[in-house]
Design a protein around this motif. Structure first.
Motif, short mmCIF file in Angstrom:
data_model
loop_
_atom_site.label_atom_id
_atom_site.label_comp_id
_atom_site.label_asym_id
_atom_site.label_seq_id
_atom_site.Cartn_x
_atom_site.Cartn_y
_atom_site.Cartn_z
N VAL A 1 -9.67 -2.79 -1.94
CA VAL A 1 -8.70 -3.67 -1.26
C VAL A 1 -7.28 -3.30 -1.65
CG1 VAL A 1 -7.94 -6.05 -0.98
CG2 VAL A 1 -10.39 -5.55 -1.02
N GLY A 2 -7.05 -3.07 -2.93
CA GLY A 2 -5.72 -2.67 -3.39
C GLY A 2 -5.28 -1.36 -2.76
N CYS A 3 -6.22 -0.42 -2.64
CA CYS A 3 -5.90 0.89 -2.03
C CYS A 3 -5.52 0.71 -0.56
CB CYS A 3 -7.08 1.85 -2.18
SG CYS A 3 -7.43 2.32 -3.89
N ALA A 4 -6.27 -0.16 0.14
CA ALA A 4 -5.98 -0.40 1.56
C ALA A 4 -4.64 -1.13 1.72
CB ALA A 4 -7.10 -1.19 2.20
N LEU A 5 -4.37 -2.07 0.80
CA LEU A 5 -3.08 -2.78 0.84
C LEU A 5 -1.93 -1.80 0.64
CD1 LEU A 5 -4.02 -5.88 -1.37
CD2 LEU A 5 -3.15 -6.02 0.99
N ALA A 6 -2.09 -0.90 -0.33
CA ALA A 6 -1.03 0.07 -0.60
C ALA A 6 -0.74 0.90 0.65
CB ALA A 6 -1.44 0.97 -1.77
N ARG A 7 -1.81 1.37 1.27
CA ARG A 7 -1.64 2.19 2.48
C ARG A 7 -0.92 1.40 3.57
NH1 ARG A 7 -4.51 2.07 7.07
NH2 ARG A 7 -4.28 3.88 8.42
N ARG A 8 -1.36 0.16 3.78
CA ARG A 8 -0.76 -0.67 4.83
C ARG A 8 0.74 -0.83 4.63
NH1 ARG A 8 -2.20 -0.65 8.96
NH2 ARG A 8 -0.07 -0.14 9.37
N PHE A 9 1.11 -1.25 3.40
CA PHE A 9 2.53 -1.55 3.16
C PHE A 9 3.38 -0.29 3.19
CE2 PHE A 9 0.78 -5.49 1.14
CZ PHE A 9 1.39 -6.37 2.01
N VAL A 10 2.83 0.83 2.70
CA VAL A 10 3.58 2.08 2.75
C VAL A 10 3.81 2.49 4.20
CG1 VAL A 10 3.42 4.56 2.31
CG2 VAL A 10 2.97 2.94 0.47
N LEU A 11 2.74 2.41 5.02
CA LEU A 11 2.90 2.79 6.43
C LEU A 11 3.87 1.86 7.14
CD1 LEU A 11 -0.74 3.78 7.49
CD2 LEU A 11 1.12 5.25 6.68
N ASP A 12 3.93 0.60 6.67
CA ASP A 12 4.86 -0.36 7.27
C ASP A 12 6.29 -0.16 6.78
OD1 ASP A 12 2.83 -1.44 8.71
OD2 ASP A 12 2.60 -3.26 7.50
N GLY A 13 6.45 0.81 5.85
CA GLY A 13 7.81 1.15 5.42
C GLY A 13 8.26 0.57 4.11
N ALA A 14 7.35 -0.03 3.35
CA ALA A 14 7.73 -0.67 2.10
C ALA A 14 7.67 0.32 0.93
CB ALA A 14 6.83 -1.86 1.82
N ARG A 15 8.45 0.01 -0.12
CA ARG A 15 8.31 0.75 -1.38
C ARG A 15 7.26 0.04 -2.23
NH1 ARG A 15 11.06 3.95 -4.08
NH2 ARG A 15 11.12 2.60 -5.88
N VAL A 16 6.21 0.75 -2.55
CA VAL A 16 5.02 0.12 -3.12
C VAL A 16 4.70 0.71 -4.48
CG1 VAL A 16 2.52 -0.15 -2.82
CG2 VAL A 16 4.06 -0.43 -0.85
N VAL A 17 4.36 -0.17 -5.42
CA VAL A 17 3.76 0.29 -6.68
C VAL A 17 2.39 -0.37 -6.81
CG1 VAL A 17 4.92 -1.53 -8.06
CG2 VAL A 17 4.05 0.53 -9.19
N VAL A 18 1.40 0.42 -7.21
CA VAL A 18 0.06 -0.11 -7.44
C VAL A 18 -0.20 -0.05 -8.94
CG1 VAL A 18 -2.39 0.10 -6.90
CG2 VAL A 18 -0.67 0.80 -5.21
N ILE A 19 -0.59 -1.20 -9.51
CA ILE A 19 -0.77 -1.28 -10.96
C ILE A 19 -2.26 -1.53 -11.23
CG2 ILE A 19 -0.05 -2.50 -13.05
CD1 ILE A 19 2.40 -3.52 -11.42
#
Lengths: 465, 410
Positions: free
Chosen positions: A21-39
């Protein structure tokens, strides 16, 4: 592993937990243009609930109609179909048959078909006993009846999530592995997270912490809306020759608490039987028990009598992050810029992309511009039903003979954009040591190939004579 | 490093370059068969003896006591001198009817058509999973083979205080490997009430200072990243724990049969190897089998001799082109204590070179009379007092009557 010094220190989104779920969230937000950090607390991604599941892409035919789970599974299923080719992800269009083994179960079949239709799975169709045995001649003739769900498919449980996080990383996300969030404060529309790897600042926090979902919410919000009750599932994986015994995914009529014991092929060409459903307190102890494993073998043999002479390749257990609620527990706290994604039990793999879209829709003020032409990561090709590296030139020779993993595949994983830090991580990336010999042949050469790369090292911390 | 790329055609292709494959190839070449090719998936031929750094090899074959690696090197040298083509880093990925093989090599896939194929893929130890050993999944759980590969071939020491599961000959070999690494196992756990190896070896663990625990069942592995302990139920049914940083899951050999099981060739569910006739032929007469793939598990010396005999049969078969459609008569087992018999069937042909003995193994220890019957006729009776890990040899009858032969116990 820390944020790059030349980039701004503040992230739009901090995602806590790198399961599927975290991996899919990261992908979604990055594709939407956000700066993302996954911890991620563990040394490796997919190290909690996501490391062990039945690897089925569910349609959601049996989810409670109208539930968030059903909605996310349906949306996740559709998006998987849309993107799997571009990400090079495999799909084995096996279909599933839900079987009734006694009259009580048979009496429930029509209700389940009606529910499937209500859930938008319109092609679910009743089959007679003879029709089932014609499709699946290895099934025990003791079965009473069943129905077909043509859209239930088999996928790769690890490459899927790896592809999501690699997609995010290729397009600018940051991944912090081995980093536990200890506490956090929210002020001036900014979260400041204290981690074992230093502070992290982000405008929004999204938690997908699986088995630790309630603990993370308590640490950051002071309270959790749910409590995780780990539910263990043990599995037995039979060696490749057993895969010919079942074309379809064989599902039982589900009970209130579990989908029950599934028999199905895996995308890697094995046959899997499981899971059990055992409530426990521990969030880490995924022990297997000899008696349970023997019971699973017996259960499998009851359904597929020819399984009796088949060899076991592997056994494992996973923990599902269940809660007291039947539905997913996803809540956006508007005043705190915080979204808690919890209670994603058995269907996380199927629903992950749908959950990500749902969560993105809950966060109103991101105002990002989707990125143009996102970079597509190198595909990972481990499916037994597609061309593998060992069939192509320059593969460096086969290292793992059971799973036909080549030296080139291992080296690619070790030097790739997200190199494994543990043997488990390398196994999930390449399937090395996952086969019938469980390392009899390849452990030695692998210890040398991975020298200095894994912690703990395969060959121990000191050299022999 | 890979040697010799495989040809597209050859007279005999041998799948597996261990003791059996090397001995068979050498003998075939000595008998005048040209174009004998060994396909070995490792980058060096030699098979399991390569991993066994201790002595105990070569007495029969080379008339001197050798270590496993020396023995493996000697077999390879002899085969090369005889003119055998040894192709390493070549994996056979599928067996097709009539002797056609699919291969994987570092430079991609290929095919090979052979007049005869001999399957010599040998055995491996059962894994933790196959024995349904429960508990957690830390690093440090290894078979003896994996440990030996690490210790002797890679110079690694994966743990310092392992527990050994099993008391077979190979379990003793694991003690020797630990000695080589300068470490001492903390215990050997055995489910039965006595050690599996023969009498002469029994004092060895005590001499090495390794306690043996009998009647240990439901073994579980405990540990996070690395093994921390092993627990088990003792004879009295009480759970006991032993601190350890590794587990050696030893013995309980099984044929390396996945390639075979995924092919068109008949598998004997009892032996887990191919069903062969008295000439070593599989159900597809282009395929033969010899060595430990036939049954777990014999010594290298036994496999070497068996392979030499199989070579003569393959050489004859290449000349004679035996009638492949000859009907065969099954050799069946009619008592639950009987585990397997090799060969599994007799082809009704009077060719030279057939096996004269059948190999029988027991499911559990048995004392009594072993009887071979054909219809109402008793072919022979033989007193036995044996155990599962020992071979029983008995005369292989001719099946002139064409009636099935049944083995039973009283």
């Amino acid at each position: 592993m820390s944020p790059q010094p030349d980039s701004p220190d503040i992230y739009d989104i901090a995602i806590i937990g790198a399961g599927v779920v975290g991996c899919a969230l990261a992908r979604r937000f990055v594709l939407d243009g956000a700066r993302v950090v996954v911890i991620e607390k563990a040394a490796e991604v997919l190290d909690g609930a996501s490391k062990a599941n039945s690897a089925i892409l569910h349609t959601g035919f049996d989810a409670p109609t109208g539930s968030l789970e059903q909605k996310c599974v349906a949306a996740g299923y559709q998006e998987y179909l849309d993107i799997h080719e571009s990400l090079g992800l495999p799909i084995l269009r096996s279909g599933a048959i839900v079987l009734a083994w006694d009259e009580d179960q048979a009496a429930k079949l029509d209700g389940l078909i009606a529910k499937a239709h209500d859930n938008g799975v319109h092609d679910a169709v009743r089959l007679t006993r003879d029709e089932i045995l014609e499709r699946e001649p290895h099934l025990s003739p003791d079965l009473k009846g069943g129905f077909l769900v043509p859209g239930e498919f088999l996928i790769d449980p690890w490459s899927t999530a790896h592809a999501y996080i690699l997609h995010a990383l290729a397009n600018g996300a940051t991944l912090l592995r081995g980093t536990e969030v200890l506490s956090g404060s929210f002020a001036n529309q900014m979260w400041r997270l204290s981690t074992t790897n230093g502070p992290v600042e982000a405008r929004q926090v999204v938690t997908s912490a699986g088995l630790y979902g309630d603990i993370v919410d308590e640490r950051l919000l002071g309270k959790a809306a749910f409590t995780i009750h780990p539910r263990k599932g043990q599995f037995v994986v039979f060696d490749k020759p057993a895969a010919e015994l079942a074309e379809s995914i064989i599902l039982p009529v589900p009970s209130a608490t579990t989908k029950g014991i599934v028999v199905c092929r895996t995308i890697f060409g094995n046959l899997l039987v499981g899971p059990t459903a055992e409530e426990q307190d521990s969030r880490i102890d995924s022990s297997t028990e000899a008696q349970m494993l023997a019971d699973l073998c017996a259960k499998g043999t009851e359904m597929l009598p020819a399984l009796e002479s088949c060899e076991i390749a592997a056994t494992y257990a996973g923990l599902r992050p269940a809660t007291a609620f039947t539905d997913y527990q996803i809540k956006h706290h508007t005043l705190q810029n915080y979204t808690s994604v919890g209670g994603i039990r058995s269907t996380g793999l199927s629903a992950a992309l749908g959950i990500a879209r749902h969560v993105a829709s809950l966060i109103p003020n991101l105002k990002q511009v989707p990125i143009n032409n996102p970079i597509i990561p190198e595909p990972i090709r481990l499916s037994n039903y597609q061309e593998r590296d060992w069939e192509t030139a320059g593969n460096g020779g086969i290292v793992c003979h059971c799973e036909l993993v080549t030296k080139r595949e291992i080296e690619a994983a070790l030097t790739g954009p997200m190199p494994p830090t543990t043997l488990q991580g390398l196994k999930r990336r390449t399937r090395v040591c996952m086969g019938r010999c469980q390392g009899f042949y390849c452990t030695g050469p692998l210890a040398t190939l991975t020298e200095g790369r894994l912690d703990p090292p395969i060959g121990g911390t000191d050299a022999g004579k | 490093m890979p040697e010799n790329s495989p040809p597209q055609k050859c007279s005999v292709a041998i799948v597996g370059g261990g003791t059996s494959g090397l001995a068979l190839a050498t003998e075939l070449t000595r008998l005048g068969v040209k174009d004998v090719v060994i396909l070995e998936r490792e980058n060096t031929a030699g098979g399991v003896p390569r991993h066994c750094g201790h002595h105990g090899f070569g007495i029969r074959e080379f008339k001197r006591l050798m270590t496993g690696p020396d023995y493996a090197r000697a077999l390879v040298k002899k085969a090369k001198m005889a003119g055998v083509g040894i192709c390493t880093s070549v994996t056979v990925t599928a067996l097709h009817p009539g002797g056609r093989l699919s291969l994987s090599k570092p430079d991609g896939s290929a095919e090979l058509q052979a007049d005869r194929v001999v399957l010599c893929t040998g055995v491996r130890e059962s894994s933790r999973a196959q024995r349904l050993i429960g508990g957690q999944r830390p690093q440090g759980v290894l078979s003896t083979g994996a440990l030996q590969s690490m210790a002797y071939l890679q110079g690694k020491r994966p743990f310092r205080r392992p527990v050994i599961l099993g008391t077979e000959l190979v379990s003793f070999s694991a003690i020797m490997t630990c000695r080589h690494l300068g470490i001492k196992p903390v215990a050997m756990l055995e489910e039965n009430s006595r050690v599996t190896v023969r009498q002469i070896m029994r004092p060895y663990p005590a001499l090495m200072g390794v306690p043996v625990v009998f009647g240990a069942s439901d073994v579980r592995v405990i540990g996070g990243h690395q093994v921390e302990a092993v627990d088990f139920l003792d004879k009295a049914g009480t759970r006991q724990m032993i601190a350890a940083d590794g587990v050696i899951v030893s013995g309980d050999f099984r044929p390396e049969s996945a390639l075979l099981r995924m092919s068109h060739i008949d598998v004997d569910p009892a032996s887990c190897g191919p069903s062969i006739d008295q000439y070593g032929r599989c159900s597809d007469p282009a395929y033969f089998c010899t060595g430990n793939l036939l049954r777990p598990v014999e010594t290298s010396a036994w496999c070497w001799r068996e392979a030499v005999e199989t070579a003569a049969r393959v050489a004859l078969d290449l000349q004679a082109r035996n009638d492949s459609s000859a009907p065969s008569v099954p050799l069946s087992l009619a008592h639950p204590a009987l585990k397997l018999v090799v060969p599994q069937r007799l082809t009704d042909s009077a060719n030279a070179g057939a096996m004269t003995q059948m190999q029988i193994r027991l499911q559990h220890p048995y004392k009594g009379t072993l009887i071979a019957r054909s219809g109402n006729e008793t072919l022979w009776r033989k007193h036995i007092n044996s155990r599962p890990e020992r071979r029983i040899l008995a005369p292989l009858p001719h099946s002139e009557s064409g009636a099935p032969i049944e083995l039973t116990l009283t």
